[in-house]
Design a protein around this motif. Structure first.
Motif, mmCIF file in Angstrom:
data_model
loop_
_atom_site.group_PDB
_atom_site.id
_atom_site.type_symbol
_atom_site.label_atom_id
_atom_site.label_comp_id
_atom_site.label_asym_id
_atom_site.label_seq_id
_atom_site.Cartn_x
_atom_site.Cartn_y
_atom_site.Cartn_z
ATOM 1 N N THR A 63 -44.234 -18.685 155.538
ATOM 2 C CA THR A 63 -44.723 -17.543 156.299
ATOM 3 C C THR A 63 -44.222 -17.625 157.742
ATOM 4 N N GLY A 64 -44.270 -18.829 158.316
ATOM 5 C CA GLY A 64 -43.818 -18.990 159.693
ATOM 6 C C GLY A 64 -42.346 -18.613 159.850
ATOM 7 N N ILE A 65 -41.504 -19.117 158.951
ATOM 8 C CA ILE A 65 -40.069 -18.811 159.037
ATOM 9 C C ILE A 65 -39.840 -17.307 158.932
ATOM 10 N N ASN A 66 -40.575 -16.704 158.007
ATOM 11 C CA ASN A 66 -40.445 -15.269 157.809
ATOM 12 C C ASN A 66 -40.790 -14.498 159.079
ATOM 13 N N PHE A 67 -41.864 -14.901 159.752
ATOM 14 C CA PHE A 67 -42.317 -14.128 160.909
ATOM 15 C C PHE A 67 -41.379 -14.324 162.097
ATOM 16 N N VAL A 68 -40.928 -15.579 162.322
ATOM 17 C CA VAL A 68 -40.015 -15.789 163.452
ATOM 18 C C VAL A 68 -38.771 -14.927 163.253
ATOM 19 N N THR A 69 -38.208 -14.978 162.033
ATOM 20 C CA THR A 69 -37.002 -14.196 161.768
ATOM 21 C C THR A 69 -37.271 -12.708 161.929
ATOM 22 N N THR A 70 -38.410 -12.257 161.397
ATOM 23 C CA THR A 70 -38.717 -10.832 161.478
ATOM 24 C C THR A 70 -38.795 -10.377 162.928
ATOM 25 N N VAL A 71 -39.478 -11.152 163.763
ATOM 26 C CA VAL A 71 -39.645 -10.726 165.153
ATOM 27 C C VAL A 71 -38.294 -10.738 165.874
ATOM 28 N N HIS A 72 -37.441 -11.706 165.547
ATOM 29 C CA HIS A 72 -36.150 -11.737 166.231
ATOM 30 C C HIS A 72 -35.221 -10.637 165.739
ATOM 31 N N ARG A 73 -35.262 -10.337 164.436
ATOM 32 C CA ARG A 73 -34.197 -9.516 163.881
ATOM 33 C C ARG A 73 -34.583 -8.069 163.599
ATOM 34 N N LEU A 74 -35.852 -7.784 163.368
ATOM 35 C CA LEU A 74 -36.168 -6.463 162.819
ATOM 36 C C LEU A 74 -36.900 -5.539 163.782
ATOM 37 N N ARG A 75 -36.899 -5.826 165.071
ATOM 38 C CA ARG A 75 -37.595 -4.920 165.990
ATOM 39 C C ARG A 75 -36.879 -3.567 166.045
ATOM 40 N N ALA A 76 -37.667 -2.490 166.007
ATOM 41 C CA ALA A 76 -37.085 -1.151 166.047
ATOM 42 C C ALA A 76 -36.511 -0.905 167.446
ATOM 43 N N PRO A 77 -35.620 0.102 167.562
ATOM 44 C CA PRO A 77 -35.071 0.408 168.881
ATOM 45 C C PRO A 77 -36.210 0.686 169.868
ATOM 46 N N GLY A 78 -36.146 0.118 171.032
ATOM 47 C CA GLY A 78 -37.184 0.369 172.041
ATOM 48 C C GLY A 78 -38.295 -0.654 172.031
ATOM 49 N N VAL A 79 -38.377 -1.466 170.965
ATOM 50 C CA VAL A 79 -39.406 -2.511 170.962
ATOM 51 C C VAL A 79 -38.798 -3.763 171.584
ATOM 52 N N TYR A 80 -38.788 -3.809 172.912
ATOM 53 C CA TYR A 80 -38.293 -5.021 173.569
ATOM 54 C C TYR A 80 -39.350 -6.093 173.457
ATOM 55 N N TRP A 81 -38.994 -7.298 173.899
ATOM 56 C CA TRP A 81 -39.998 -8.366 173.893
ATOM 57 C C TRP A 81 -41.196 -7.946 174.733
ATOM 58 N N GLY A 82 -40.945 -7.231 175.820
ATOM 59 C CA GLY A 82 -42.045 -6.792 176.689
ATOM 60 C C GLY A 82 -42.858 -5.659 176.103
ATOM 61 N N PHE A 97 -50.772 -9.076 169.666
ATOM 62 C CA PHE A 97 -51.008 -9.657 168.342
ATOM 63 C C PHE A 97 -49.707 -10.255 167.810
ATOM 64 N N VAL A 98 -48.616 -9.512 167.965
ATOM 65 C CA VAL A 98 -47.329 -10.034 167.485
ATOM 66 C C VAL A 98 -46.912 -11.266 168.299
ATOM 67 N N TRP A 99 -47.119 -11.221 169.608
ATOM 68 C CA TRP A 99 -46.817 -12.406 170.413
ATOM 69 C C TRP A 99 -47.566 -13.620 169.891
ATOM 70 N N SER A 100 -48.850 -13.427 169.583
ATOM 71 C CA SER A 100 -49.636 -14.577 169.144
ATOM 72 C C SER A 100 -49.157 -15.053 167.780
ATOM 73 N N LEU A 101 -48.765 -14.107 166.907
ATOM 74 C CA LEU A 101 -48.264 -14.532 165.600
ATOM 75 C C LEU A 101 -46.945 -15.267 165.748
ATOM 76 N N TYR A 102 -46.147 -14.822 166.727
ATOM 77 C CA TYR A 102 -44.861 -15.479 166.957
ATOM 78 C C TYR A 102 -45.085 -16.928 167.392
ATOM 79 N N ALA A 103 -46.007 -17.115 168.350
ATOM 80 C CA ALA A 103 -46.301 -18.486 168.791
ATOM 81 C C ALA A 103 -46.849 -19.303 167.624
ATOM 82 N N THR A 104 -47.743 -18.684 166.838
ATOM 83 C CA THR A 104 -48.324 -19.381 165.698
ATOM 84 C C THR A 104 -47.252 -19.785 164.696
ATOM 85 N N ALA A 105 -46.313 -18.870 164.460
ATOM 86 C CA ALA A 105 -45.289 -19.143 163.458
ATOM 87 C C ALA A 105 -44.497 -20.390 163.838
#
Ligand code: HEM
Lengths: 544, 94
Positions: A179-198, A203-211
């Motif tokens: 699950t962790g590998i999946n989430f890190v990859t998803t957050v890095h690779r699948l953000r829609a246009p306009g969804v910058y890190w900022g 919730f996603v930030w916390s899941l990213y740290a958790t992953a």
């Protein structure tokens, strides 16, 4: 532009469409992240109820001194299995695997996680591991009696079925890593246009740290449990001083995983609280970057404090000093979060709907849990309260009062999105009130008992502890009454509740732009996002 | 999309790396016969790290990948080093 607010009555979004196979098979072989999220939800909640039942039996035994309803050996098995279920089967997979799966892809504007099949596989691993743990209860020498921590030398000697239970936890670890590998990859690779890190939700930030914690720390658990199994089955002598081994090394290895694991438990809970509060205060979140980075801060600093579980185990004084200091450092990012939540509430237009009540309760109970944690983290006081009921009270405040209540908050927050219907809000509030009352009666009494010297993991106690033990047991009944009311209300709501509409709470994050329940494919076209998730000062919520 | 283009690595490099790995194995064995006290462990660990670096960078192509993957690997290694390092506050001072 007409936007559907609710999927039309015949097709209830992903709940009815999308599976490759009909019926149950369409769920257990589905690669849709939402269906997998629900699979996890139903399985995890089933184990939660088993765990609660065991907890109540433990409390019942403690209603009076002496043997009341179970023998000493059964009691040992009860708290072990209660702990193993609650930790490994409920609270670690709880947030990431359920709500992370359900909403992480939607929050970043994606149609699924990066590796959908791996995602399904991790659910199967979870179920297989759960089966192993259940089998371990009825085979070999019977249910393990070591406590959920499996400490040597006892775990290497007891005749109960420790190897199988440990192997179950080992398999669960893989589910968590995937699950962790999946989430890190998803957050890095699948953000829609306009969804910058900022513009990620907190919730996603916390899941990213958790992953990251899941990926980096879980292998330690796997190694530890394998070593334990080797020790038992082959007499490897790794932890046996007689053969040149070191029992304290087991505790190091165990806690190198299990302490970061408490951040796997609590970080996503903090994430959802950070998401709920701005919605119900109608204000941009205060200190977005402070909250986001404090998640990373907690994840990294929190991975380095495991030694505070071992102050009285014979570790060197130098290590005690270092780990005690590091422990106090983790309090800083945690406090940053609490202050930012309070500042977000300040002058907000607050509505006390059930999700908000649970989120506020999280702050309150988590703060009690966190501050009592500092008493345990300072080595001098820990010598007195170590292994007493104070510890049991402390970690139930953090895990149940904190993560557990945030979990219920998330259920009430996303319920209308998942099922397209609304539960009875007054009943939900009542259930919240009952649980909150019962919770504090139960665990506050246990903390006082601990301060007065009652040890944990004993089925018996001195007569002077009787009164408060009785109070605590009554508290557990109140708590369970509230839990039952909450679940009945939710189940009724899912079946017969009023149509909820697309955005009942007026949220700004992407899931609220979708109909409820969301369609199988999430977004017909990948959205282009032009505002942050909490910009209440700039944009008004969709379909309100 | 940005499908990463796979760099073609010549056999010459692979063979060179392979020979280097063999040589390092020989060094490991040789060093273990010299008595250096605690330094023996550092030597063994150092050579092993070098060897795994060679495997990861050449055979597993990390050298030709985007920087983010290198950072990820670095995070993992630093974490492991911290785990081991902090444990030594106990072991060394007991
Ligand atoms: C109605 C709910 C619950 C009740 C009545 C309950 C009760 C208890 C009691 C009385 C103990 C102490 C046993 C002893 O030391 O003698 C205990 C231990 C424990 N509980 Fe709970 N609990 C509940 C829910 C939870 C939840 C939600 C979690 C985790 C998220 C949890 C995790 C644990 C763990 C890890 C232990 C330690 C087991 C051990 O010592 O190995 N409990 N519980």
């Amino acid at each position: 532009m007409t936007q559907p607010t609710t999927a039309n009555a015949a097709s209830r979004g992903f709940l009815t469409e999308g599976g490759k196979y009909p019926g149950l098979l369409g769920w257990i072989f589905s690669t849709d992240h939402k269906r997998i999220g629900l699979l996890y939800m139903y399985s995890v909640l089933a184990f939660f109820l088993v765990g609660v039942t065991l907890g109540v039996i433990i409390r019942l035994e403690l209603i009076a001194p002496g043997e009341t309803i179970v023998s000493a050996q059964t009691y040992n098995a009860l708290f072990t299995v209660h702990g193993v279920i609650m930790i490994f089967l409920f609270i670690i997979p709880g947030f990431p695997a359920i709500f992370g799966n359900l909403f992480l892809p939607i929050h970043i504007g994606a149609n699924d996680v990066a590796f959908p099949r791996l995602n399904l596989f991790s659910w199967w691993l979870y179920m297989a591991a759960a089966a192993l743990i259940l089998i371990s209860l009825f085979t070999g020498g019977g249910p393990p009696d070591t406590g959920w921590t499996f400490y040597v030398p006892f775990s290497a000697q007891t005749t109960t079925n420790v190897p199988l239970a440990a192997f179950g936890a080992f398999v669960l670890g893989f589910s968590s890593i995937l699950t962790g590998i999946n989430f890190v990859t998803t957050v890095h690779r699948l953000r829609a246009p306009g969804v910058y890190w900022g513009r990620l939700t907190l919730f996603v930030w916390s899941l990213y740290a958790t992953a990251w914690v899941q990926i980096l720390a879980t292998p330690m658990l796997a190694i530890t449990l394998v070593l334990l199994i080797l020790e038992r089955l082959l007499g490897a002598g790794l932890f046996d001083p007689g053969s040149g081994g070191d029992p304290i090394m087991f505790q190091h290895l165990f806690w190198i995983y299990s302490h970061p694991a408490v951040y796997i438990m609590v970080l996503p809970a903090m994430g959802i609280v950070s998401d709920i509060i701005p919605v119900f205060a109608r204000k941009p979140v205060f200190g977005y970057w402070a909250i986001a980075f404090s998640s990373i801060g907690i994840a990294s600093a929190g991975s380095l404090v495991w030694g505070h579980h071992m102050f009285v185990s014979g570790m060197s004084d130098m290590a005690i000093l270092v780990f005690s200091l590091l422990t106090f450092i983790v309090a800083i990012p945690s406090a940053v979060k609490v202050f930012n939540w309070v500042a977000t509430l300040y002058k907000g237009s607050i509505s006390l709907d059930p999700p908000m009540l649970f989120a506020l309760t999280f702050i309150f109970l988590f703060s009690i849990g966190g501050l009592t944690g500092l008493i345990l983290g300072s080595a001098a006081t820990d010598v007195h309260v170590h292994d007493t009921n104070f510890v049991v009270g402390h970690f139930h405040y953090v895990m149940f009062g904190g993560t557990g209540f945030a979990f219920f908050g998330a259920m009430h927050y996303w319920f209308p999105k998942i099922y397209g219907r609304m539960y009875h809000k007054k009943v939900a509030t009542l259930a919240w009130g009952i649980m909150f009352t019962g919770f504090n009666i139960l665990y506050f009494s246990m903390m006082i008992l601990g301060l007065r010297g009652m040890p944990r993991r004993y089925y018996d106690y001195l007569p002077e502890y009787t009164d408060l033990n009785r109070v605590a047991t009554v508290g557990s009944w109140i708590l369970v009454a509230g839990l039952l009311l909450m679940f009945v209300n939710l189940i009724r709501g899912a079946r017969h509740g009023a149509e909820a509409g697309g955005n009942p709470w007026g949220g700004l994050t992407l899931e609220w732009t979708l109909p409820s329940p969301p369609p199988a494919e999430n977004f017909a076209t990948i959205p282009v996002v032009d505002h942050g998730p909490y910009d209440y000062d700039r944009v008004s919520p969709p379909h309100e | 999309m940005n499908e990463p283009s796979h760099a073609v690595v010549s056999y010459r490099i692979f063979i060179a790396v392979w020979l280097l790995l063999l040589a390092l194995t020989a060094v490991t064995v040789a060093v273990s016969r010299v008595h250096l006290g605690a330094l023996n462990i550092w030597a063994a660990l150092g050579i092993a790290s070098l060897k795994s670096a060679l495997v990861i960078f050449f055979f597993m192509h990390l050298k030709y990948e985007q920087r983010i993957f290198k950072i990820f690997l670095l995070i993992t290694l630093v974490t492991l080093a911290l785990f081991i390092g902090l444990t030594f506050f106990d072991v060394l001072y007991r």
